[in-house]
Design a protein around this motif. Structure first.
Motif, PDB file in Angstrom:
ATOM      1  N   GLU A 141       0.838  -1.205   0.000  1.00 40.93           N
ATOM      2  CA  GLU A 141       0.000   0.000   0.000  1.00 40.93           C
ATOM      3  C   GLU A 141       0.864   1.243   0.000  1.00 40.93           C
ATOM      4  O   GLU A 141       1.987   1.237   0.504  1.00 40.93           O
ATOM      5  CB  GLU A 141      -0.935   0.007   1.217  1.00 40.93           C
ATOM      6  CG  GLU A 141      -0.250   0.058   2.571  1.00 40.93           C
ATOM      7  CD  GLU A 141      -0.022   1.469   3.089  1.00 40.93           C
ATOM      8  OE1 GLU A 141      -0.598   2.426   2.526  1.00 40.93           O
ATOM      9  OE2 GLU A 141       0.747   1.618   4.052  1.00 40.93           O
ATOM     10  N   ASN A 142       0.332   2.318  -0.588  1.00 37.95           N
ATOM     11  CA  ASN A 142       0.996   3.619  -0.525  1.00 37.95           C
ATOM     12  C   ASN A 142      -0.026   4.740  -0.383  1.00 37.95           C
ATOM     13  O   ASN A 142       0.116   5.813  -0.975  1.00 37.95           O
ATOM     14  CB  ASN A 142       1.898   3.848  -1.739  1.00 37.95           C
ATOM     15  CG  ASN A 142       1.156   3.837  -3.067  1.00 37.95           C
ATOM     16  OD1 ASN A 142       0.129   3.176  -3.212  1.00 37.95           O
ATOM     17  ND2 ASN A 142       1.675   4.551  -4.046  1.00 37.95           N
ATOM     18  N   TYR A 143      -1.069   4.482   0.409  1.00 37.86           N
ATOM     19  CA  TYR A 143      -1.977   5.552   0.792  1.00 37.86           C
ATOM     20  C   TYR A 143      -1.222   6.570   1.653  1.00 37.86           C
ATOM     21  O   TYR A 143      -0.124   6.294   2.155  1.00 37.86           O
ATOM     22  CB  TYR A 143      -3.146   4.991   1.608  1.00 37.86           C
ATOM     23  CG  TYR A 143      -4.267   4.381   0.795  1.00 37.86           C
ATOM     24  CD1 TYR A 143      -5.183   5.180   0.132  1.00 37.86           C
ATOM     25  CD2 TYR A 143      -4.433   2.998   0.725  1.00 37.86           C
ATOM     26  CE1 TYR A 143      -6.231   4.621  -0.595  1.00 37.86           C
ATOM     27  CE2 TYR A 143      -5.474   2.429   0.002  1.00 37.86           C
ATOM     28  CZ  TYR A 143      -6.369   3.253  -0.656  1.00 37.86           C
ATOM     29  OH  TYR A 143      -7.398   2.700  -1.376  1.00 37.86           O
ATOM     30  N   SER A 144      -1.820   7.730   1.863  1.00 41.55           N
ATOM     31  CA  SER A 144      -1.239   8.706   2.780  1.00 41.55           C
ATOM     32  C   SER A 144      -1.119   8.087   4.169  1.00 41.55           C
ATOM     33  O   SER A 144      -1.915   7.215   4.552  1.00 41.55           O
ATOM     34  CB  SER A 144      -2.116   9.960   2.846  1.00 41.55           C
ATOM     35  OG  SER A 144      -2.196  10.579   1.579  1.00 41.55           O
ATOM     36  N   SER A 145      -0.126   8.540   4.930  1.00 42.27           N
ATOM     37  CA  SER A 145       0.111   7.992   6.269  1.00 42.27           C
ATOM     38  C   SER A 145      -1.169   8.013   7.100  1.00 42.27           C
ATOM     39  O   SER A 145      -1.868   9.028   7.154  1.00 42.27           O
ATOM     40  CB  SER A 145       1.189   8.810   6.988  1.00 42.27           C
ATOM     41  OG  SER A 145       2.449   8.569   6.429  1.00 42.27           O
ATOM     42  N   GLY A 146      -1.473   6.890   7.716  1.00 45.22           N
ATOM     43  CA  GLY A 146      -2.624   6.793   8.604  1.00 45.22           C
ATOM     44  C   GLY A 146      -3.899   6.321   7.944  1.00 45.22           C
ATOM     45  O   GLY A 146      -4.841   5.914   8.637  1.00 45.22           O
TER      46      GLY A 146
END
Length: 403
Positions: A99-104
């Motif tokens: 995954e590389n969604y925004s942190s959190g």
């Protein structure tokens, strides 16, 4: 390859844009089963141009199709708890999550590493971010331009006396993806030996930072910051690109020593260059590049690029054509090595892609299939893999959980 090395490995792919999708695609080419978990609320590259034949559509984006071949597509509403529950079921039968969604973001959905580890203790979980998942900048957003600049790479890229230059294309994404692949292969090996999973987190800025070891070495040794030199080189001359006959045809020439320069002078019909005090040795040539380069340009501008390359290579002078993307895809050498492959997409037809940059025992794994249509494998994943019965599957469709 008759048996691919990652056959039997399943990956739950939550990748966005380029870097992680590229990672998962390469692993799919190596035999892994990759389930791309998509959501209608965040289609990103599926709705980004360019589109095949300039006709917009969720299955027609070149950006999406370029980095998602050989995958399955499963569309879930991740804002619905039932959609998240299905994602967890997919993860529970997967070896790897990327995954590389925004942190959190994954944590807020209940899909962070600690959540997933409870579902599958030996899971391998990879998170990629512009600045990583720890440190004071972990929550900042950054795309390729920011990453390029922050990594230090742009500081050594550009012309003398000019501003830093951002490298073209999506270089940070593909290069970071290579480090993701390396780390995941390490984790697979580690789990095979220990039975333990790992949480891997990759910072794109750090990945690009590994590309400037010479600049870092100079600074740590004597405090010198490297100067930008454009297409030139601090130790070699001539070292540049020169226009050839035709429109936007260029040849790259790099001369390392006196023997190569003598060969260049002979091939170009200018043997007197060797006795010219301005060009008599490497130091002199470095000091008089402004005099030498126009002379070389006068010679190359009247010849076809492959003629120049052929003559110089035959004489032992490093030279090569400057190819654009269209030329790369039809170059006989690239095609002969199997680098260019054209999987047949059900909506946009066969499109050439750059495949593996390496061969094993003289061959390369083929691209099994083109990028998936949106939601193409919903039934295969949810009904066949997760064993969801027909009536429940219909309810999930009707309620928008399967989006």
């Amino acid at each position: 390859m008759t048996v691919l090395p990652l056959e039997g490995i399943r990956i739950a792919d939550f990748g966005q844009i380029i870097a992680v999708p590229y990672t998962a695609q390469m692993l799919a080419w190596l035999g892994a089963e990759v389930i791309l978990i998509e959501t209608q609320e965040r289609l990103t590259t599926r709705i980004w141009p360019p589109f095949a034949a300039n006709e917009p559509g969720v299955n027609r984006s070149g950006g999406f199709n370029m980095v998602n071949s050989s995958k399955m597509s499963c569309t879930l509403n991740l804002r619905d708890p039932k959609g998240v529950a299905l994602a967890k079921q997919i993860i529970s039968v997967s070896d790897i999550v990327v995954e590389n969604y925004s942190s959190g973001t994954m944590q807020r959905m209940g899909l962070g590493y600690e959540d997933v580890k409870r579902l599958r203790p030996d899971v391998i979980y990879l998170s990629l971010g512009a600045f990583g998942r720890t440190g004071p900048m972990k929550d900042l957003v950054g795309f390729h331009s920011v990453i390029n600049l922050f990594s230090g790479l742009a500081s050594v890229t550009g012309h003398k006396g000019s501003h830093p230059r951002i490298m073209g294309g999506l270089f940070p994404d593909a290069f970071s993806g290579c480090y993701c692949i390396l780390s995941l292969l390490e984790a697979i090996y580690h789990r095979a030996n220990t039975g333990q999973g790992q949480h891997i987190e990759v910072a794109m800025t750090e990945a690009l930072g590994t590309l400037i070891p010479e600049a870092v070495m100079e600074y740590t040794l004597d405090g010198t910051e490297p100067k930008r030199v454009g297409n030139r080189h601090k130790n070699k001359a001539p070292h540049n690109v020169f226009r050839c006959l035709g429109v936007e045809n260029w040849v790259a020439i790099s001369v390392e020593n006196d023997a190569q320069f003598k060969a260049l002078a002979q091939v170009s019909g200018n043997p007197r260059w060797v006795s010219d005090t301005r060009f008599a040795n490497p130091e002199a040539r470095l000091s008089h590049q402004g005099d030498l380069e126009p002379l070389i340009q006068d010679w190359t501008s009247g010849l076809h690029v492959h003629d120049v390359v052929g003559r110089l290579q035959k004489a032992g002078v490093p030279a090569g054509p400057v190819l654009d993307s269209a030329q790369v895809l039809v170059d006989p050498h690239m095609v002969a090595r199997g680098f260019v492959q054209s999987p047949d997409h059900p909506e946009v037809g066969p499109r050439p892609l750059g495949a593996f940059p390496w061969a094993v025992d003289g061959g390369q794994p083929g691209i099994a299939r083109a990028a998936p249509l949106l939601g193409e494998h919903n039934q295969k994943v949810i009904q066949e893999l997760l064993q969801v019965p027909d009536d429940e599957y219909t309810r999930l469709l009707d309620s928008g959980v399967i989006s």
